[in-house]
Design a protein around this motif. Structure first.
Motif, mmCIF file in Angstrom:
data_model
loop_
_atom_site.group_PDB
_atom_site.id
_atom_site.type_symbol
_atom_site.label_atom_id
_atom_site.label_comp_id
_atom_site.label_asym_id
_atom_site.label_seq_id
_atom_site.Cartn_x
_atom_site.Cartn_y
_atom_site.Cartn_z
ATOM 1 N N UNK A 91 3.167 5.895 -2.281
ATOM 2 C CA UNK A 91 1.786 6.366 -2.265
ATOM 3 C C UNK A 91 1.673 7.856 -2.568
ATOM 4 N N UNK A 125 -12.406 8.808 -3.050
ATOM 5 C CA UNK A 125 -12.316 10.224 -2.671
ATOM 6 C C UNK A 125 -10.996 10.832 -3.138
ATOM 7 N N UNK A 126 -9.909 10.052 -2.986
ATOM 8 C CA UNK A 126 -8.610 10.540 -3.445
ATOM 9 C C UNK A 126 -8.596 10.627 -4.966
ATOM 10 N N UNK A 155 -1.466 7.635 5.723
ATOM 11 C CA UNK A 155 -0.922 6.624 4.806
ATOM 12 C C UNK A 155 0.177 7.253 3.945
ATOM 13 N N UNK A 205 -1.605 7.706 -9.042
ATOM 14 C CA UNK A 205 -2.555 8.519 -9.787
ATOM 15 C C UNK A 205 -3.630 7.605 -10.368
ATOM 16 N N UNK A 234 -2.105 1.329 7.443
ATOM 17 C CA UNK A 234 -2.286 2.105 6.213
ATOM 18 C C UNK A 234 -3.448 1.550 5.393
ATOM 19 N N UNK A 235 -4.197 2.464 4.793
ATOM 20 C CA UNK A 235 -5.343 2.061 3.970
ATOM 21 C C UNK A 235 -5.067 2.432 2.514
ATOM 22 N N UNK A 278 0.838 -1.198 0.000
ATOM 23 C CA UNK A 278 0.000 0.000 0.000
ATOM 24 C C UNK A 278 0.876 1.252 0.000
ATOM 25 N N UNK A 327 4.087 6.381 3.920
ATOM 26 C CA UNK A 327 4.656 6.017 2.624
ATOM 27 C C UNK A 327 5.915 6.837 2.337
ATOM 28 N N UNK A 350 -5.730 3.919 -1.071
ATOM 29 C CA UNK A 350 -6.550 5.071 -1.438
ATOM 30 C C UNK A 350 -7.816 4.615 -2.149
#
Lengths: 275, 349
Positions: free
Chosen positions: A213, A132-133, B12, A217, A126-127, A58, B16, A129
């Motif tokens: 991350x 929304x992103x 995150x 894109x 961590x998630x 991630x 990263x 994306x």
């Protein structure tokens, strides 16, 4: 240049003891090496943990994962070496013999900040994306935004075997949507609801990662739903979309659209980003 | 205010950036420590040409010896400054080293092999800008007023410098070494004689203490130095990465992208993006590639040239060496030159 001893009658070891006692009174400097060791070890363990639990996917492109776990092993080794050195110095009653140094923060603050952030890293998962992103990064504005020159472009790939990203790359090389009309599509991705297209369309999207991350894109294609509106497929749901390519005018722009014949819900992949 | 989801995304991003930057930071700190304890920078510094412009060019080219990105070159630059490098050389190195090195060249070539002009212009522009800015800074022969007091204290004293360098003859003779020693705190070496020795003593620096000691003694010193620099730069990296992540999540990127088609605004937008994204120079070419279809070539170059010199993460690192005034000079000079050169590319290439 040396500092003249202020009390010449004292032996070296007496002066050393006196200075150590003063230092202890003034601050908690003796804690410094311990926090250093804890902070370094914690970051080492955190990097290895991301690697062993696959959460690193991630955070980083696979090409850079080896750097992260090598750094993890290195930091653990560094912490071990520093511990041995610290214990030896403690036993011999020596202080650290370091070259001159300078810092923005008082030394203790920096190590404490590093240690605290590493500890928080153990708590925080961590998630990947999500839509929304993607909307924030402008997937609807630049559906065909991708590498200018595909690195692994295989024109012989059968249309139904192309992934979403391969479709985008193909389109990028030859952007005339009519050239693809009637070709079969079978792609996977997550759902984005864009306000700029009608309710019977959704966007099927993937994130492309090139390094970490910070640079992911989104790329995506509009999907024309066979029936009803998109409310049956909430944002971020992962779908396999099968159908065939058609050309439609959306947002006053002729573009390639997947005319879906079936939409199947799939679990989120282990590596959510494409490359 | 950030929503819970945005906070999650920002965190995150933050981790990263940290996970990506730490290996490079480690490499930089290792190189820097090795440079301190195993290489006599004095010889490196002594070999630099006298002429400020040539010194700046030489400093820029030294980057080839240190294949590290901008998280790693700040400690090396700091080391060079402390060892009395001419300002033009130190600044040239600081600005050029993240880009002018084999790893970054290779990464950029991989990304832009179909547009080789981008690869060569990137390196060429960086060398040009770093040399010019280094040259400008050479008018300030003594960098001290621009440096953080902690760095200044570790530098050889003015009078020692004046003795060792014929180019800097305007030293402040009123301050003597003994005055400084009485006023300063510092790191002392014990057990090397009958008296403790100051490690940041100018006389000791000029003979490079570490180099005169056996290897078995140098390794623990290197270990200490690695831990110290890791601690200090790691703390600053955390601040920079946090700021970069929050801005990246909170600022709508469409606003930045919307500017991208125009000859002038595309350059400004990519320079702003380079500043905000704070991505390492070893990997930023892949990031720039994702804009290759929507942005002008000049703006891509602006991103690739300006980003490694000045970005949010790196401003925080620079702050560990320079005072705010010097960072503003660096920023303004580098930004203007990058803008002009990128504009020429957009207009004429």
């Amino acid at each position: 240049m040396t500092v003249k001893p202020s009390k010449s009658k004292l032996t070296i070891s007496q002066r050393r003891r006196a200075r150590k006692a003063n230092a202890k009174k003034r601050n908690l400097a003796w804690l410094q090496p311990l926090i250093d060791i804890l902070a370094i070890a914690a970051w080492g363990v955190l990097l290895l943990r991301y690697w062993l639990t696959d959460k690193i996917n991630i955070l980083l492109h696979p090409d850079y994962v080896w750097l992260a776990y090598s750094a993890g092993f290195f930091l653990l080794g560094l912490a071990a070496l520093k511990s041995v050195q610290w214990l030896r110095q403690k036993k011999q009653g020596q202080s650290s013999t370091t070259p001159p140094h300078f810092s923005l923060f008082p030394p203790g603050w920096s190590s404490t900040l590093l240690f605290a952030v590493a500890l928080f890293g153990f708590y925080f998962t961590p998630q990947p994306f999500a839509s929304d992103v993607a909307l924030n990064r402008g997937v609807t504005e630049s559906l065909t935004m991708t590498r200018s020159q595909p690195q692994a472009f295989r024109s012989a790939t059968a249309p139904e075997e192309r992934s979403l990203v391969e479709w985008i790359r193909t389109l990028n090389v030859y952007p005339e949507p009519d050239a693809y009309t009637g070709q079969r599509a079978n792609v996977e991705g997550f759902v984005i609801h864009s306000n700029e297209i009608p309710d019977n369309y959704l966007v099927i999207a993937r994130f492309v990662i090139t390094c970490c991350a910070a640079d992911v894109y989104p790329v995506g294609l509009p999907v024309k739903l066979p029936a009803g509106d998109r409310s049956a497929h909430p944002p971020d749901q992962w779908l396999r979309v099968e159908g065939q390519m058609i050309t439609e005018t959306l947002k006053n722009k002729r573009q390639l659209v997947i005319d879906a014949t079936s939409l199947t819900e799939i679990p989120e992949p282990d590596t959510p980003y494409d490359y | 205010m950030l929503t819970a989801n945005q906070l999650n995304n920002a965190l995150t991003l933050f981790f990263s950036l940290m996970v990506e930057a730490i290996p490079f930071l480690l490499l930089g700190v290792l190189f820097s420590s090795a440079l301190l304890l195993f290489v006599d920078e004095r010889k490196l510094v002594a070999a630099v040409p006298r002429h400020p412009l040539l010194a700046a060019l030489a400093g820029s080219l030294i980057g080839c010896l240190f294949p590290v990105c901008e998280c790693g070159n700040v400690p090396v630059a700091r080391r060079l400054i402390v060892q009395g490098a001419p300002s033009s050389m130190a600044i040239g190195f600081l600005l050029a080293a993240p880009t002018v090195n084999p790893i970054v060249f290779w990464a950029t070539w991989t990304a832009f092999r179909d547009q080789p002009e981008v690869v060569f212009l990137r390196v060429g522009f960086t060398l040009l800008i770093a040399s010019i800015v280094g040259w400008v800074f050479s008018t300030q022969a003594d960098l001290r007023p621009l440096l953080q007091p902690t760095v200044t204290r570790a530098m050889p004293s003015q009078s020692t410098q004046a003795r060792s360098s014929s180019t800097r003859s305007h030293g402040n003779g009123a301050t003597t070494d003994s005055d400084l020693a009485l006023l300063q705190s510092g790191t002392f070496l014990l057990g090397t004689g009958t008296q403790p020795q100051r490690l940041d003593d100018p006389a000791m620096l000029s003979t490079n203490l570490a180099l005169s000691r056996p290897w078995t003694d140098r390794l623990p010193l290197m270990l200490d130095n690695v831990v110290q620099e890791l601690r200090e730069l790691g703390g600053v990296l955390i601040l920079g990465a946090a700021i970069a992540s929050i801005i990246q999540i909170a600022a709508p990127r469409e606003v930045i992208l919307g500017l991208g088609q125009n000859t002038i605004t595309s350059i400004l937008a990519m320079m702003l993006l380079a500043c905000v994204v704070s991505i390492c120079s070893t990997v930023d070419s892949f990031f720039a590639l994702s804009f290759a279809s929507t942005f002008t070539t000049g703006s891509l170059l602006a991103f690739l040239v300006f980003g490694p010199m000045i970005d949010l993460k790196n401003i925080a690192l620079l702050w560990s060496v320079f005072r705010a005034r010097a960072i503003i000079y660096l920023f303004v000079l580098a930004a203007q030159l990058t803008f002009l050169l990128s504009l020429l590319v957009n207009l004429y290439i």
